[in-house]
Design a protein around this motif. Structure first.
Motif, PDB file in Angstrom:
ATOM      1  N   GLY A 232       9.195  12.188   5.717  1.00  0.00           N
ATOM      2  CA  GLY A 232       8.400  12.909   6.723  1.00  0.00           C
ATOM      3  C   GLY A 232       6.916  12.585   6.583  1.00  0.00           C
ATOM      4  N   LEU A 233       6.441  12.509   5.344  1.00  0.00           N
ATOM      5  CA  LEU A 233       5.018  12.209   5.123  1.00  0.00           C
ATOM      6  C   LEU A 233       4.694  10.796   5.600  1.00  0.00           C
ATOM      7  N   ALA A 234       5.601   9.851   5.329  1.00  0.00           N
ATOM      8  CA  ALA A 234       5.372   8.467   5.768  1.00  0.00           C
ATOM      9  C   ALA A 234       5.347   8.407   7.294  1.00  0.00           C
ATOM     10  N   LYS A 235       6.290   9.095   7.903  1.00  0.00           N
ATOM     11  CA  LYS A 235       6.430   9.008   9.362  1.00  0.00           C
ATOM     12  C   LYS A 235       5.212   9.597  10.079  1.00  0.00           C
ATOM     13  N   SER A 236       4.632  10.623   9.482  1.00  0.00           N
ATOM     14  CA  SER A 236       3.519  11.283  10.175  1.00  0.00           C
ATOM     15  C   SER A 236       2.154  10.801   9.667  1.00  0.00           C
ATOM     16  N   ARG A 237       2.126   9.759   8.851  1.00  0.00           N
ATOM     17  CA  ARG A 237       0.868   9.371   8.192  1.00  0.00           C
ATOM     18  C   ARG A 237      -0.215   8.925   9.174  1.00  0.00           C
ATOM     19  N   SER A 238       0.174   8.100  10.173  1.00  0.00           N
ATOM     20  CA  SER A 238      -0.855   7.568  11.068  1.00  0.00           C
ATOM     21  C   SER A 238      -0.197   7.100  12.362  1.00  0.00           C
ATOM     22  N   PRO A 239      -0.894   7.250  13.491  1.00  0.00           N
ATOM     23  CA  PRO A 239      -0.309   6.773  14.748  1.00  0.00           C
ATOM     24  C   PRO A 239      -0.107   5.257  14.747  1.00  0.00           C
ATOM     25  N   ASN A 240      -0.809   4.564  13.855  1.00  0.00           N
ATOM     26  CA  ASN A 240      -0.630   3.110  13.771  1.00  0.00           C
ATOM     27  C   ASN A 240       0.688   2.721  13.121  1.00  0.00           C
ATOM     28  N   PHE A 241       1.242   3.659  12.361  1.00  0.00           N
ATOM     29  CA  PHE A 241       2.400   3.312  11.518  1.00  0.00           C
ATOM     30  C   PHE A 241       3.665   3.839  12.176  1.00  0.00           C
ATOM     31  N   SER A 242       4.526   2.918  12.611  1.00  0.00           N
ATOM     32  CA  SER A 242       5.769   3.360  13.246  1.00  0.00           C
ATOM     33  C   SER A 242       6.916   3.189  12.252  1.00  0.00           C
ATOM     34  N   LEU A 243       7.658   4.263  12.040  1.00  0.00           N
ATOM     35  CA  LEU A 243       8.750   4.231  11.058  1.00  0.00           C
ATOM     36  C   LEU A 243      10.040   4.672  11.736  1.00  0.00           C
ATOM     37  N   ALA A 244      11.059   3.808  11.684  1.00  0.00           N
ATOM     38  CA  ALA A 244      12.364   4.165  12.257  1.00  0.00           C
ATOM     39  C   ALA A 244      13.400   4.141  11.144  1.00  0.00           C
ATOM     40  N   LEU A 245      14.366   5.033  11.247  1.00  0.00           N
ATOM     41  CA  LEU A 245      15.438   5.105  10.245  1.00  0.00           C
ATOM     42  C   LEU A 245      16.775   4.969  10.962  1.00  0.00           C
ATOM     43  N   HIS A 246      17.594   4.036  10.502  1.00  0.00           N
ATOM     44  CA  HIS A 246      18.946   3.907  11.054  1.00  0.00           C
ATOM     45  C   HIS A 246      19.951   4.089   9.928  1.00  0.00           C
ATOM     46  N   THR A 247      20.543   5.277   9.869  1.00  0.00           N
ATOM     47  CA  THR A 247      21.591   5.501   8.870  1.00  0.00           C
ATOM     48  C   THR A 247      22.910   4.958   9.423  1.00  0.00           C
ATOM     49  N   HIS A 248      23.901   4.888   8.566  1.00  0.00           N
ATOM     50  CA  HIS A 248      25.222   4.350   8.935  1.00  0.00           C
ATOM     51  C   HIS A 248      25.079   2.983   9.603  1.00  0.00           C
ATOM     52  N   THR A 249      24.135   2.215   9.071  1.00  0.00           N
ATOM     53  CA  THR A 249      23.842   0.884   9.605  1.00  0.00           C
ATOM     54  C   THR A 249      23.659  -0.083   8.432  1.00  0.00           C
ATOM     55  N   PRO A 250      24.748  -0.575   7.856  1.00  0.00           N
ATOM     56  CA  PRO A 250      24.602  -1.483   6.719  1.00  0.00           C
ATOM     57  C   PRO A 250      24.018  -2.830   7.131  1.00  0.00           C
ATOM     58  N   ALA A 251      23.152  -3.363   6.297  1.00  0.00           N
ATOM     59  CA  ALA A 251      22.714  -4.751   6.485  1.00  0.00           C
ATOM     60  C   ALA A 251      23.815  -5.616   5.879  1.00  0.00           C
ATOM     61  N   THR A 252      24.381  -6.490   6.682  1.00  0.00           N
ATOM     62  CA  THR A 252      25.522  -7.270   6.196  1.00  0.00           C
ATOM     63  C   THR A 252      25.138  -8.700   5.819  1.00  0.00           C
ATOM     64  N   ALA A 253      24.038  -9.187   6.360  1.00  0.00           N
ATOM     65  CA  ALA A 253      23.571 -10.541   6.011  1.00  0.00           C
ATOM     66  C   ALA A 253      22.128 -10.685   6.473  1.00  0.00           C
ATOM     67  N   ILE A 254      21.417 -11.605   5.833  1.00  0.00           N
ATOM     68  CA  ILE A 254      20.044 -11.912   6.263  1.00  0.00           C
ATOM     69  C   ILE A 254      19.972 -13.425   6.450  1.00  0.00           C
ATOM     70  N   THR A 255      19.634 -13.835   7.659  1.00  0.00           N
ATOM     71  CA  THR A 255      19.564 -15.280   7.935  1.00  0.00           C
ATOM     72  C   THR A 255      18.207 -15.582   8.575  1.00  0.00           C
ATOM     73  N   PRO A 256      17.781 -16.848   8.545  1.00  0.00           N
ATOM     74  CA  PRO A 256      16.522 -17.166   9.222  1.00  0.00           C
ATOM     75  C   PRO A 256      16.622 -16.814  10.703  1.00  0.00           C
ATOM     76  N   SER A 257      15.564 -16.237  11.236  1.00  0.00           N
ATOM     77  CA  SER A 257      15.570 -15.851  12.643  1.00  0.00           C
ATOM     78  C   SER A 257      15.375 -17.112  13.493  1.00  0.00           C
ATOM     79  N   THR A 258      16.205 -17.252  14.493  1.00  0.00           N
ATOM     80  CA  THR A 258      16.109 -18.478  15.297  1.00  0.00           C
ATOM     81  C   THR A 258      15.424 -18.229  16.635  1.00  0.00           C
ATOM     82  N   SER A 259      15.109 -16.943  16.909  1.00  0.00           N
ATOM     83  CA  SER A 259      14.414 -16.690  18.181  1.00  0.00           C
ATOM     84  C   SER A 259      13.175 -15.854  17.904  1.00  0.00           C
ATOM     85  N   GLY A 260      12.096 -16.158  18.592  1.00  0.00           N
ATOM     86  CA  GLY A 260      10.887 -15.346  18.481  1.00  0.00           C
ATOM     87  C   GLY A 260      10.097 -15.637  17.223  1.00  0.00           C
TER      88      GLY A 260
END
Ligand SMILES: Cc1cc2nc3c(=O)[nH]c(=O)nc-3n(C[C@H](O)[C@H](O)[C@H](O)COP(=O)(O)OP(=O)(O)OC[C@H]3O[C@@H](n4cnc5c(N)ncnc54)[C@H](O)[C@@H]3O)c2cc1C
Length: 484
Positions: A232-260
């Motif tokens: 809660g403290l992190a989320k409300s720290r500053s309007p510049n700082f955007s914090l999103a939380l996604h539970t029940h969302t496992p990271a299954t792999a990390i690969t080089p991004s090919t777009s953007g």
């Protein structure tokens, strides 16, 4: 001197270490299991963020993706929010299960710095300065968290108890090791003025326990509630700082991004998050996404019971936490709740020493308990305080997964390949491997990786300087060619 019997096998630390160092090459850790045992701390009304962000569209773009919502992951969000409050920054936390349902949500609740633990071994293995810093980082972490608790008036909410800790020395060997470490730390200038040595007679008189002990400052709290507030403290720290939380969302792999413009694509069953930086705050599970760490961080299952005293051996008013048998066992009485008629509820962990030969190494499944360990845990309090086992009634039992390293210390810093190169993982960081002792270290380690990430994000040309309290062997780039 000869000490009375402790109910479980003693002097197992060296035996356990030998087993850990000799484990056959393991497979990478699986993802956290979806149906873990229910820890006392994870009662639904204590976890308002349990399923936060688990439905609807996933945030698909971030400056930093933090994988894991325990004390490390959320601690890093807190530090990043502070460090980057003046710069537009997007941070996303991904959590495989309920919010904070890993080790942090299932642990023993002790937030206590070890004042001289393994001082001689650390001095010999690294240097005296590293041993001094190993104490310093724990004191720094504990005082940082206590400051936040005080500043935001959270002591009541997190059930903070500052009752000190009694460390029982249950064998002659343990007593001699403690004396040796104490003397070495004292000679190195560590401030030990708050440590008291208690004779077996003194401990028997005050606590009814016939072992010598060390009395130190110590704290206990409800870890999930602390982490919830940090979020809660992190989320409300500053309007510049955007914090999103996604539970029940496992990271299954990390690969080089090919777009953007982003460097990495973090894959989840709900879609991809494109990001420039990734923080692996996955502790025991780190090798799922980083298989080259499979033999460096070993998932190790720990077990805890919540047991109520139905006599009056611990004493209704005593609030000390306890540790015994080289730290294998640890317990503390919860603050008394309104309406409770019988004795205090005691949160007691340990018992792995009866799970030899493998001490639960390699076990990453916290959906079950080990019956042998459960039986051992139930024998501890009657064995230490006396009385019939019927005076202690177990109300809840659960397991959680710790991340063990061979040095006993975490990996902190950029992710490197086996030769120590950062390039293949550029932008990925890790703070993991606390070896069952993360509460007084994880928040400071999260601060270190946050500083490194913030430096990259701001493209600062200033050279990063390790904080005075950081043992430099924690840093990944100092670890790579050594025993990991
Ligand atoms: C039973 C038990 C008792 C303990 N008692 C104490 C104690 O009293 N005092 C103490 O100092 N330490 C104790 N510890 C150790 C302490 O709890 C840990 O060192 C500390 O909580 C680690 O915090 P963390 O955030 O790094 O890891 P965790 O709290 O384990 O957080 C990691 C998170 O990452 C998530 N995750 C993993 N992989 C993925 C993925 N691929 N995608 C998305 N999410 C993922 C997990 O679900 C988990 O929530 C205990 C540990 C256990 C298990």
């Amino acid at each position: 001197m000869s000490t009375p019997r402790f109910p479980l096998p003693v002097n197992q630390l060296a035996v356990q270490q030998a087993v850990l160092e000799d484990l056959p090459s393991p497979a990478p850790c699986p993802l956290p299991v979806p149906d873990p045992t229910r820890a006392f701390w994870l009662s639904p009304d204590a976890n308002p963020l349990a399923t936060e962000g688990s439905t609807g569209p996933i945030t698909d773009d971030a400056d930093v993706v933090i994988v894991g919502s325990g004390l490390t992951g959320v601690g890093a969000a807190y530090h990043l929010a502070e460090l980057l409050k003046d710069r537009p920054t997007k941070v996303v936390i991904l959590e495989a299960r309920d919010f904070c349902s890993g080790a942090t949500g299932r642990n023993g609740g002790h937030l206590t710095a070890n004042p001289f633990h393994e001082f001689v071994e650390r001095s010999t293995r690294h240097s005296t300065s590293a041993a001094v810093k190993a104490v310093a980082i724990e004191e720094y972490t504990v005082s940082s968290l206590l400051d936040i608790i005080a500043k935001h008036d959270l002591a009541g909410y997190v059930d903070l108890v500052q009752g000190g800790r009694i460390t029982l020395l249950v064998s002659d060997e343990e007593f001699a090791d403690a004396k040796r470490d104490f003397d070495a730390a004292s000679s190195a200038g560590v401030d030990l003025s708050q440590i008291a040595w208690l004779t077996a007679d003194e401990v028997a008189k005050t606590f009814g326990v016939p072992h010598p002990a060390i009395q130190t400052p110590g704290n206990n709290l409800w870890p999930l509630k602390l982490v919830t507030k940090l979020y809660g403290l992190a989320k409300s720290r500053s309007p510049n700082f955007s914090l999103a939380l996604h539970t029940h969302t496992p990271a299954t792999a990390i690969t080089p991004s090919t777009s953007g413009p982003r460097r990495w694509a973090v894959h989840t069953p709900r879609g991809i998050v494109h990001t420039t930086h990734v923080l692996h705050a996955t502790n025991a599970y780190a090798s799922h996404l980083l298989p080259n760490l499979a033999s460096a961080i070993t998932p190790t299952r720990a077990q805890v019971i919540a047991t109520r005293e139905h006599g009056d051996r611990i004493g209704q008013e005593r609030m000390e936490a306890w540790s015994a048998n080289q730290g294998f066992e640890y317990w503390f009485p919860r603050p008394r709740q309104e309406g409770e008629e019988s004795g205090p509820l005691i949160i007691l962990g340990g018992g792995r020493e009866v799970a030899s030969p493998e001490y639960e190494f390699g076990v990453a499944d916290d959906s079950t308990v080990n019956e042998k360990v459960g039986k051992a845990l139930r024998s501890v309090l009657p064995g230490v305080f006396g009385g019939a086992s019927s005076e202690w009634k177990t109300e809840q039992e659960w397991t959680g997964i710790m991340g063990f390293t061979k040095l006993g210390d975490p990996f902190v810093g950029p992710v490197l390949d086996a030769s120590g190169n950062e390039a293949p993982y550029e932008g990925q960081f890790i703070a993991a491997g606390y070896t069952g002792h993360g509460m007084p270290r994880a928040f400071a380690c999260a601060e270190v990786v946050s500083q490194l990430i913030a430096q990259k994000l701001t493209e600062s040309s200033e050279e990063w300087k390790a904080p005075d309290w950081l043992p430099e062997h924690y840093l990944t780039w100092n670890r790579i060619h050594r025993v990991v």
